[in-house]
Motif scaffolding. Structure first.
Motif, short mmCIF file in Angstrom:
data_model
loop_
_atom_site.label_atom_id
_atom_site.label_comp_id
_atom_site.label_asym_id
_atom_site.label_seq_id
_atom_site.Cartn_x
_atom_site.Cartn_y
_atom_site.Cartn_z
N GLU A 154 1.27 55.00 69.13
CA GLU A 154 0.62 54.17 68.15
C GLU A 154 1.29 52.60 68.19
O GLU A 154 2.44 52.40 68.64
CB GLU A 154 0.70 54.38 66.92
CG GLU A 154 -1.02 55.44 67.42
CD GLU A 154 -2.46 54.79 67.50
OE1 GLU A 154 -2.20 53.37 67.21
OE2 GLU A 154 -3.04 55.38 67.63
N GLN A 201 -9.47 58.43 66.66
CA GLN A 201 -10.46 60.01 66.66
C GLN A 201 -9.90 61.17 68.24
O GLN A 201 -10.23 62.30 67.60
CB GLN A 201 -11.60 59.27 66.76
CG GLN A 201 -12.19 58.14 65.88
CD GLN A 201 -13.35 58.60 65.24
OE1 GLN A 201 -13.27 59.79 64.59
NE2 GLN A 201 -14.43 57.97 65.14
N ILE A 202 -10.10 61.01 68.98
CA ILE A 202 -9.76 61.64 70.13
C ILE A 202 -8.19 62.03 70.13
O ILE A 202 -8.07 63.38 70.21
CB ILE A 202 -10.21 60.53 71.55
CG1 ILE A 202 -11.85 60.42 71.85
CG2 ILE A 202 -9.31 61.73 72.85
CD1 ILE A 202 -11.83 59.64 73.00
N ASN A 247 -11.21 53.39 77.98
CA ASN A 247 -12.05 52.80 78.93
C ASN A 247 -11.28 51.25 78.67
O ASN A 247 -10.49 50.64 77.93
CB ASN A 247 -12.77 52.47 78.06
CG ASN A 247 -13.84 53.63 79.00
OD1 ASN A 247 -14.05 54.39 79.93
ND2 ASN A 247 -14.38 54.66 77.48
P1 NAI Z 1 -9.94 55.27 68.09
O1 NAI Z 1 -10.60 53.82 67.80
O2 NAI Z 1 -10.70 55.90 67.23
O3 NAI Z 1 -8.73 55.60 68.30
C1 NAI Z 1 -7.68 54.92 69.08
C2 NAI Z 1 -6.25 54.72 68.75
O4 NAI Z 1 -5.47 54.02 70.01
C3 NAI Z 1 -6.40 54.05 68.08
O5 NAI Z 1 -5.38 54.53 66.79
C4 NAI Z 1 -5.38 52.78 68.16
O6 NAI Z 1 -4.45 52.07 66.53
C5 NAI Z 1 -3.94 52.98 69.39
N1 NAI Z 1 -3.96 52.16 70.05
C6 NAI Z 1 -4.90 50.56 70.44
N2 NAI Z 1 -3.90 50.16 71.60
C7 NAI Z 1 -2.65 51.17 71.47
C8 NAI Z 1 -1.71 51.21 72.70
N3 NAI Z 1 -1.76 49.70 73.13
N4 NAI Z 1 -1.09 51.98 72.12
C9 NAI Z 1 -0.77 53.03 71.49
N5 NAI Z 1 -1.77 52.66 70.94
C10 NAI Z 1 -3.01 51.97 70.75
O7 NAI Z 1 -10.68 55.38 69.45
P2 NAI Z 1 -11.21 56.84 70.29
O8 NAI Z 1 -12.30 57.45 69.95
O9 NAI Z 1 -9.94 57.62 70.13
O10 NAI Z 1 -11.34 56.43 71.85
C11 NAI Z 1 -9.80 55.92 73.01
C12 NAI Z 1 -10.41 55.76 74.31
O11 NAI Z 1 -11.33 56.80 74.84
C13 NAI Z 1 -11.40 54.38 73.79
O12 NAI Z 1 -11.29 53.06 74.89
C14 NAI Z 1 -13.10 55.14 74.20
O13 NAI Z 1 -13.64 54.50 75.42
C15 NAI Z 1 -12.24 55.99 75.53
N6 NAI Z 1 -13.47 57.74 75.94
C16 NAI Z 1 -12.83 57.43 76.99
C17 NAI Z 1 -13.70 58.56 77.84
C18 NAI Z 1 -13.74 59.05 79.55
O14 NAI Z 1 -14.25 59.85 79.38
N7 NAI Z 1 -13.23 57.92 79.74
C19 NAI Z 1 -14.73 59.24 76.59
C20 NAI Z 1 -14.86 58.50 75.39
C21 NAI Z 1 -14.47 57.98 74.82
#
Ligand code: NAI
Length: 329
Positions: free
Chosen positions: A40, A13-14, A129
């Motif tokens: 990915e 998503q992000i 995270n």
């Molecule tokens: P999401 O689940 O939509 O996307 C995560 C993506 O990472 C997925 O496409 C997944 O296949 C991929 N992924 C997983 N393991 C991987 C790896 N080893 N190598 C490459 N890609 C990999 O999650 P979203 O919403 O995009 O959030 C991503 C992260 O950001 C989460 O951990 C969330 O908690 C964190 N986050 C951090 C914030 C901050 O302020 N630091 C704020 C909001 C979210």
């Protein structure tokens, strides 16, 4: 000039929110061309490839090349800016130690791949995270890359804090400055208004007129609202913060590269500043000068603020100890 940017979790998503803003020039300005590498895991490749097709259809003048891969060596090849967004979310029944271990298994190898393949001078921003400890693990695994090149995103927390303060004061958010986040990007974080200004003046008198008892308002309203804003967004929107997280990531990296004219917040490696144990990646008030984050030093801290910072830093220490005990650091 062309900058090579690696985005992990590019199919998520992000990632989807970030890619188009980067391609449109929001990150590095209208004159800097970008080359994107989308890294990915195999399950996420289809979504990343789909995003790459849409990037093509955006016909962005600044976008030179997009590559999608699940091979970290290819993903980080020549990388100038690494945005580590992909992470393992907490699954049902998963303990905190399991979450830390699962993510160490991602961020350790990615740190090593950055050291082996990225450009000299690479800058790494960890969004996934638990961001602070993931950054610590990546830095520890990146032999030869200074730990100062690894940072964790706390800019979203700061933006949330500034926005809450601005709303309470009934003032435009750009007039509210110097609201740093201390500690961990977690519920223990400390959004600190003790040095905040509104339109250049200290915030406390104006705030007192509106909320009355400022210390009580901080403890009962402001700090919990900021720290739990992620949960509030999930409750209202039905899904986690995405565009605001992408926006904060853009601002963090843009300020790191281009410099700041005032304080902001970032998770950076401690050298013992404010008593934060050396080596932890903790959020501090920072400035970006000549392409490097500098911790703003010499700030007076009340006993109350000190206790808040200590509590969040204790959590960071515990996370480091857990990872060390598992033999992952
Ligand atoms: P999401 O689940 O939509 O996307 C995560 C993506 O990472 C997925 O496409 C997944 O296949 C991929 N992924 C997983 N393991 C991987 C790896 N080893 N190598 C490459 N890609 C990999 O999650 P979203 O919403 O995009 O959030 C991503 C992260 O950001 C989460 O951990 C969330 O908690 C964190 N986050 C951090 C914030 C901050 O302020 N630091 C704020 C909001 C979210």
């Amino acid at each position: 000039m062309t900058t090579t940017i690696t985005l992990t979790g590019a199919g998520g998503q992000i990632g989807y929110a970030l890619l188009f803003r980067i391609a449109a020039g929001d990150l590095l300005g209208p004159d800097e061309k970008v080359r994107l590498r989308l890294l990915e895991i195999p399950q996420g490749l289809g979504a990343a490839e789909g995003a790459a097709l849409e990037l093509q259809d955006g016909a962005f003048g600044l976008l030179e090349h997009v590559e999608v891969t699940d091979d970290a060596a290819v993903g980080f090849d020549g990388c100038d800016l690494a945005l580590l967004v992909g992470a393992r979310p907490r699954g049902p029944g998963m303990e905190r130690a399991d979450l830390l271990a699962a993510n160490a298994g991602i961020f350790g190898p990615q740190g090593a791949a950055i050291a082996a393949n990225a450009a000299a001078g690479v800058r790494v921003t960890v969004v996934g995270n638990p961001a602070n400890t993931n950054a610590l693990i990546a830095a520890a695994s990146a032999d030869g890359v200074p730990a100062e090149r690894f940072t964790a995103l706390t800019r979203l927390d700061e933006n949330r804090a500034r926005a809450q303060l601005a709303q309470t004061l009934g003032t435009p958010v750009h007039t509210v400055r110097r609201v740093p986040i201390w500690g961990n990007h977690s519920a223990t974080q400390f959004p600190d208004i003790s040095h905040a200004t509104v339109a250049g003046r200290p915030v406390a008198p104006a705030l007192e007129q509106i909320v009355g008892d400022v210390p009580a308002w901080l403890d009962e309203t402001f700090i919990p609202r900021v720290a739990k804003r992620g949960a509030e967004i999930i409750a209202v929107r039905g899904s986690s913060s995405v565009a605001s997280a992408a926006n904060a990531t853009i601002e963090h990296v843009r300020d790191w590269v281009r410099g700041t004219d005032d304080w902001t917040s970032a998770g950076v490696v401690s050298h013992g500043e404010y008593g934060v144990p050396e080596g932890l990646v903790s959020s501090f008030p920072v400035r970006s000068v000549d392409g490097e984050w500098q911790i703003v030093e010499g700030l007076e801290l009340s006993e109350w603020a000190r206790a808040r910072i200590d509590a969040s830093v204790a959590e960071l220490l515990q996370e480091r100890e857990t990872v060390q005990a598992l033999g992952l650091l």
